[in-house]
Design a protein around this motif. Sequence first.
Motif, PDB file in Angstrom:
ATOM      1  N   ARG B  49       0.835  -1.214   0.000  1.00  0.00           N
ATOM      2  CA  ARG B  49       0.000   0.000   0.000  1.00  0.00           C
ATOM      3  C   ARG B  49       0.861   1.253   0.000  1.00  0.00           C
ATOM      4  N   SER B  52       2.451   1.661  -3.480  1.00  0.00           N
ATOM      5  CA  SER B  52       1.528   2.119  -4.510  1.00  0.00           C
ATOM      6  C   SER B  52       1.099   3.567  -4.268  1.00  0.00           C
ATOM      7  N   ALA B  54      -1.108   4.475  -1.928  1.00  0.00           N
ATOM      8  CA  ALA B  54      -2.452   4.553  -1.356  1.00  0.00           C
ATOM      9  C   ALA B  54      -2.400   5.055   0.080  1.00  0.00           C
ATOM     10  N   GLU B  55      -1.295   4.748   0.766  1.00  0.00           N
ATOM     11  CA  GLU B  55      -1.094   5.275   2.114  1.00  0.00           C
ATOM     12  C   GLU B  55       0.276   5.928   2.192  1.00  0.00           C
ATOM     13  N   ARG B  56       0.422   6.837   3.163  1.00  0.00           N
ATOM     14  CA  ARG B  56       1.697   7.528   3.334  1.00  0.00           C
ATOM     15  C   ARG B  56       2.452   6.941   4.509  1.00  0.00           C
ATOM     16  N   PRO B  57       3.802   6.908   4.402  1.00  0.00           N
ATOM     17  CA  PRO B  57       4.574   6.431   5.551  1.00  0.00           C
ATOM     18  C   PRO B  57       4.470   7.405   6.720  1.00  0.00           C
ATOM     19  N   ARG B  64      10.003   7.445  -6.353  1.00  0.00           N
ATOM     20  CA  ARG B  64       9.678   6.620  -7.520  1.00  0.00           C
ATOM     21  C   ARG B  64      10.179   7.313  -8.783  1.00  0.00           C
ATOM     22  N   MET B  66      10.049   5.334 -11.511  1.00  0.00           N
ATOM     23  CA  MET B  66       9.452   4.405 -12.471  1.00  0.00           C
ATOM     24  C   MET B  66       7.944   4.573 -12.371  1.00  0.00           C
ATOM     25  N   LYS B  67       7.267   4.144 -13.413  1.00  0.00           N
ATOM     26  CA  LYS B  67       5.811   4.135 -13.378  1.00  0.00           C
ATOM     27  C   LYS B  67       5.384   2.874 -12.625  1.00  0.00           C
ATOM     28  N   TRP B  70      -0.706  -0.191  -9.689  1.00  0.00           N
ATOM     29  CA  TRP B  70      -1.471  -0.489  -8.469  1.00  0.00           C
ATOM     30  C   TRP B  70      -1.289  -1.984  -8.214  1.00  0.00           C
ATOM     31  N   PHE B  74      -5.877  -6.161  -8.033  1.00  0.00           N
ATOM     32  CA  PHE B  74      -6.647  -5.535  -6.965  1.00  0.00           C
ATOM     33  C   PHE B  74      -7.887  -4.865  -7.546  1.00  0.00           C
ATOM     34  N   PHE B 141       3.162  -0.378 -17.350  1.00  0.00           N
ATOM     35  CA  PHE B 141       3.914   0.083 -16.186  1.00  0.00           C
ATOM     36  C   PHE B 141       5.363  -0.388 -16.268  1.00  0.00           C
TER      37      PHE B 141
END
Lengths: 270, 217
Positions: B49, B52, B54-57, B64, B66-67, B70, B74, B141
């Motif tokens: 997650r 991707s 979707a969440e932050r550390p 990143r 690179m592309k 997800w 999923f 990707f």
Amino acid sequence: MSASHPVMPPVPSLLRSAAIQRRVIAALLMREIITRFGRRNLGVLWLVAEPMIFTLFVAALWTAIGGHRAPGMTVVGFAVTGYSSVLMWRNSVSHNVHAVRENINLLYHRNVHLYDVFLARVTIEIAGATASFFLLATFFVLVDQMPLPNDLLTMAFAWLMLAWFGTSLAILVGAAASYSDVVARLWQPLSYVLFPLSGAAFMVSWIPDQARKYVLVLPMVHGVELLRSGYFGSAVRPYYDMAYMGTVNLVITFLGLALMRRAQLRLEAE
Amino acid sequence: MIEIQGVTKVYETRFGPRKVLDDISLRLEYGSNVGIVGRNGAGKSTLIRLLSGAERPTAGRITRRMKVSWPLAFGGAFQNNLTGLDNLKFVCRIYGVDHEPLIPFVEEFTELGVYFREPVSHYSHGMLTRLAFALSMAIEFDCFLIDEVLVVGDKRFHDRCHEELFVKRKDRSFILVSHDPKVLKLYCERACVLHQGRLHDFESVDAAYDYYNAECL
């Protein structure tokens, strides 16, 4: 399909980011519209029809009970200017209260940010309210129930300020609601209380002197007053301070963005 | 290139904060791949997650260049009352890709038949997984995120996934997480072990395999 070698993404630039964001918001707009209105019967026209019907009922009700009349201003005109604007900011917030929860999984797509979700939803509400206002005003001018607008530029400015108010409040309330469901629950009664106080149903010049300064604390009152001043010109005696409204809008915007930033750190996806 | 630098993730629970990932670092170059093995609840899905976006550390950073996809297969990002085709169009719009040329591939791969034009809410779990996987393949990707538990299906589905991912796209990067070190041995050139919030990096998959079996089970 052939699996051709992908092109390395170029280093992000401001222009490229803006292009991506435009694309994402357009995609979200389409998604929202199909999801909310479907493809059956009126479809997307409901977006405009809903506020129109609401405003028409209010206009009819006020006409029936004999609302406030003044030379150069009609009951219908008063209802149309007031309710279109109040519906714009109220719906902007109401349709975004659960925006974070409903769209959190879209964040799996790297290009999508929560702001895009809010902007897409707010754009829909603003477009619907604006079209509804425009159509109703045109119709009532044609059937001679409303005078021609006095100063379109002033009206546009007031409308933009109200749209900004709605957008910033939507982000603030949406971010706060992602912390606690209580916020979402409180928004409903709060919006009912704010509705009659927001200047849709009265002009500040009609209420007692002592009450004015309290009502003028609410930023949207200034916007509605200016909108009516723009529409009816000298027929109304408006009270507004756009510097005050701008300052409040700015504060709400910063609070909303700051809270959203913090909320993003603790959001949990599926 | 994708780089994780000192990433920590803390979740709030009713019994106080719980540290799932503790100061982990990892670097993956374009074209290479890595497998991450860990027991159930070790934080593998959390890591996916975070990767991707979707969440932050809670602390640390992820860079990143690179592309990044997800998580493969999923389906949680689908809009349930939209059709499979609508969801394809939506994803294509987001990534700035023309959807028309992709329809034959997605229809053929998913084998959805008439259901491709029915709302996703009518799909079985298998149909949903196939659609989600096909969409991940439709967008190009550089790096795929693979959470093994998400890519479940029958042998036919697995064979076709294998063909699309590890044969046709063998030049790409991927990060594969699994609780099964044998899976890593099969696909990965390098492996890490995620255990008690820490990430242990190994030169060879065999070394990771031995460590996992000795220390974590």
